[in-house]
Design an enzyme around this catalytic site. Structure first.
Site, PDB file in Angstrom:
ATOM      1  N   TYR A 163      -3.062  -8.877  15.876  1.00 27.56           N
ATOM      2  CA  TYR A 163      -2.900  -7.645  14.656  1.00 27.56           C
ATOM      3  C   TYR A 163      -4.113  -6.367  14.884  1.00 27.56           C
ATOM      4  O   TYR A 163      -3.619  -5.398  15.034  1.00 27.56           O
ATOM      5  CB  TYR A 163      -3.290  -8.400  13.416  1.00 27.56           C
ATOM      6  CG  TYR A 163      -3.491  -7.499  12.368  1.00 27.56           C
ATOM      7  CD1 TYR A 163      -2.064  -6.694  11.948  1.00 27.56           C
ATOM      8  CD2 TYR A 163      -4.427  -7.359  11.654  1.00 27.56           C
ATOM      9  CE1 TYR A 163      -2.241  -5.819  10.795  1.00 27.56           C
ATOM     10  CE2 TYR A 163      -4.536  -6.319  10.596  1.00 27.56           C
ATOM     11  CZ  TYR A 163      -3.532  -5.655  10.181  1.00 27.56           C
ATOM     12  OH  TYR A 163      -3.853  -4.734   9.181  1.00 27.56           O
ATOM     13  N   ILE A 209       0.772  -1.134   0.010  1.00 22.32           N
ATOM     14  CA  ILE A 209       0.060  -0.073   0.129  1.00 22.32           C
ATOM     15  C   ILE A 209       0.810   1.370   0.130  1.00 22.32           C
ATOM     16  O   ILE A 209       0.469   2.120  -0.610  1.00 22.32           O
ATOM     17  CB  ILE A 209      -0.967  -0.042   1.147  1.00 22.32           C
ATOM     18  CG1 ILE A 209      -1.925  -1.242   1.132  1.00 22.32           C
ATOM     19  CG2 ILE A 209      -1.979   1.358   1.178  1.00 22.32           C
ATOM     20  CD1 ILE A 209      -2.726  -1.539   2.171  1.00 22.32           C
TER      21      ILE A 209
HETATM   22  N1  UFG Z   1      -9.516 -16.997   1.254  1.00 24.78           N
HETATM   23  C1  UFG Z   1      -9.682 -18.247   0.644  1.00 24.78           C
HETATM   24  N2  UFG Z   1      -8.676 -19.060   0.381  1.00 24.78           N
HETATM   25  C2  UFG Z   1      -7.141 -18.355   0.579  1.00 24.78           C
HETATM   26  C3  UFG Z   1      -7.150 -17.016   0.925  1.00 24.78           C
HETATM   27  C4  UFG Z   1      -8.284 -16.455   1.273  1.00 24.78           C
HETATM   28  O1  UFG Z   1     -10.863 -19.084   0.595  1.00 24.78           O
HETATM   29  O2  UFG Z   1      -6.113 -18.966   0.212  1.00 24.78           O
HETATM   30  C5  UFG Z   1     -10.700 -16.298   1.545  1.00 24.78           C
HETATM   31  C6  UFG Z   1     -10.769 -15.686   2.988  1.00 24.78           C
HETATM   32  O3  UFG Z   1     -11.355 -17.002   3.832  1.00 24.78           O
HETATM   33  C7  UFG Z   1     -11.698 -14.534   3.118  1.00 24.78           C
HETATM   34  C8  UFG Z   1     -11.533 -13.966   1.645  1.00 24.78           C
HETATM   35  O4  UFG Z   1     -10.814 -15.148   0.929  1.00 24.78           O
HETATM   36  O5  UFG Z   1     -13.012 -15.016   3.049  1.00 24.78           O
HETATM   37  C9  UFG Z   1     -10.288 -12.707   1.625  1.00 24.78           C
HETATM   38  O6  UFG Z   1      -9.133 -13.320   2.390  1.00 24.78           O
HETATM   39  P1  UFG Z   1      -7.860 -12.478   2.389  1.00 24.78           P
HETATM   40  O7  UFG Z   1      -7.055 -13.135   3.170  1.00 24.78           O
HETATM   41  O8  UFG Z   1      -7.414 -11.921   0.995  1.00 24.78           O
HETATM   42  O9  UFG Z   1      -8.360 -11.151   3.307  1.00 24.78           O
HETATM   43  P2  UFG Z   1      -8.944 -11.097   4.767  1.00 24.78           P
HETATM   44  O10 UFG Z   1     -10.385 -10.337   4.484  1.00 24.78           O
HETATM   45  O11 UFG Z   1      -8.896 -12.070   5.613  1.00 24.78           O
HETATM   46  O12 UFG Z   1      -7.922  -9.992   5.262  1.00 24.78           O
HETATM   47  C10 UFG Z   1      -8.192  -8.460   5.111  1.00 24.78           C
HETATM   48  C11 UFG Z   1      -6.670  -8.202   5.203  1.00 24.78           C
HETATM   49  C12 UFG Z   1      -6.136  -8.100   6.754  1.00 24.78           C
HETATM   50  C13 UFG Z   1      -7.178  -7.729   7.561  1.00 24.78           C
HETATM   51  C14 UFG Z   1      -8.657  -8.186   7.441  1.00 24.78           C
HETATM   52  C15 UFG Z   1      -9.605  -7.798   8.319  1.00 24.78           C
HETATM   53  O13 UFG Z   1      -5.935  -8.278   4.438  1.00 24.78           O
HETATM   54  O14 UFG Z   1      -4.863  -7.567   6.892  1.00 24.78           O
HETATM   55  O15 UFG Z   1      -8.912  -7.849   6.024  1.00 24.78           O
HETATM   56  O16 UFG Z   1      -9.976  -6.630   7.890  1.00 24.78           O
HETATM   57  F1  UFG Z   1      -6.894  -8.071   8.943  1.00 24.78           F
END
Ligand code: UFG
Length: 329
Positions: free
Chosen positions: A141, A12
């Protein structure tokens, strides 16, 4: 204005550096390159390889570069790791930030832009999430980010600091020209993993949970383009003229998008199938997280350009196809 961007070589931060320059300000970067990429910052931008907690080094930069505003993106971001190794997160995300703020205070720099997260809300009771929703992080976090937010309020009252706090939803995509993009190691984010699965550079995607109480059974998230996100930060500079105030804004599009919808968008944009298997739910994943960002739009005159998920995924694909190995490390 002279703008110090801490973590300016990260995902970012590096997009923000370019937007700061595009808006007519002068970016200066400090990054310890633990996760950042030197190649993500143009050679003509002043670059200091140093730690935020190095008060002598940071103090000298603030003075030498006549810094007006500090933007802070230099945090650890892996939710799972923060549970396993909270010490690392408290020291990097809280202690180093406090050292940065102390250095700013000692040098009379009073404007601060802080990247916070939707993880400060924990598992929200209602959707979309407004800024006044209760904050109740469910992992270290999110807690470290909220701790810094609380410190900012106290410092604003006591020392006249003015701060803009941005709570990000799912920052995604890459610069329009494909010159910089997302390259985390390890990569945990859905869009780069789905693109990697489509090209065969990464294993088939594990879709975490197909039985959530959502329309297609997969989690809903709010994917906001990293350049849209960056532009909101710059729009906040004027607000910081008022001393002693802390502003808090959500940055998301407000449109919930499911994991399956992301997979379909990646398939459409790349013209390739995304191989995936349905895996168990990932611990700590709320079924739905999406923002009400009308406050940022109203108060900052901020406009979202990437409303549609395919254009956002296309920008990620443009970067990936030009840099199949990321920055090459
Ligand atoms: N997902 C999968 N498979 C993967 C990776 C992700 O199914 O291999 C799913 C996750 O379960 C979630 C969605 O895709 O439902 C998005 O996942 P990300 O890991 O891309 O992002 P998150 O929503 O978990 O995380 C983001 C930010 C974090 C922050 C979080 C909460 O990247 O830094 O939102 O605000 F903490």
């Amino acid at each position: 204005m002279n703008v110090l961007i801490a973590g300016g070589a990260g995902y970012i931060g590096s997009h923000c550096v370019r937007q700061v320059a595009a808006a007519g300000h002068r970016p200066v970067v400090i990054d310890n390159l633990v996760f950042g990429h030197r190649e993500a910052v143009a050679p003509d931008v002043p670059f200091y390889e140093a730690n935020l907690g190095d008060e002598a080094a940071v103090g000298k930069i603030l003075v030498d570069e006549k810094i007006d505003i500090v933007m802070h993106f230099a945090a650890y971001i892996f939710v799972g790791e923060s549970v396993q190794e909270p010490m690392k997160y408290y020291f990097n995300n809280v202690v180093s930030t406090l050292q940065l703020l102390r250095t700013m205070h000692s040098k009379g720099v009073k404007k601060f832009v802080f990247s916070s997260t939707a993880a400060t809300y924990g598992i929200p009771e209602k959707m979309p999430i407004t800024e006044d929703s209760p904050t109740n992080p469910i992992n270290p976090y999110g807690r470290t980010k909220l701790d810094v937010e609380h410190a900012l309020h106290a410092f604003a009252r006591a020392y006249g600091l003015s701060a803009a706090v941005f709570r990000y939803f799912n920052a995604s995509g890459a610069s329009e020209d494909g010159a910089i993009g997302e390259d985390h190691s390890p990569e945990t984010h859905l869009i780069p993993l789905a693109i990697g699965a489509a090209t065969g550079q990464r294993p088939p995607l594990k879709l975490f949970g197909g039985d959530y109480p959502t329309p297609d059974g997969t989690c809903l998230r709010d994917y906001i383009h990293v350049d849209d996100l960056s532009r909101a930060h710059i729009a906040a500079f004027d607000k910081l003229a008022e001393p002693g105030k802390v502003f808090t804004w959500n940055l998301g599009t407000g449109t919930p998008v499911s994991v399956l919808e992301i997979i379909r968008a990646v398939e459409k944009v790349t013209g390739k199938k995304v191989p995936y298997t349905i895996a168990p739910r990932r611990e700590g994943d709320p079924p739905a997280l999406y923002a009400d960002s009308t406050k940022a739009q109203r108060e900052l005159g901020w406009k979202i350009k990437y409303h549609d998920i395919e254009s956002l995924v296309a920008s990620a694909w443009n970067w990936h196809s030009k840099h199949p190995n990321g920055y090459g490390k």
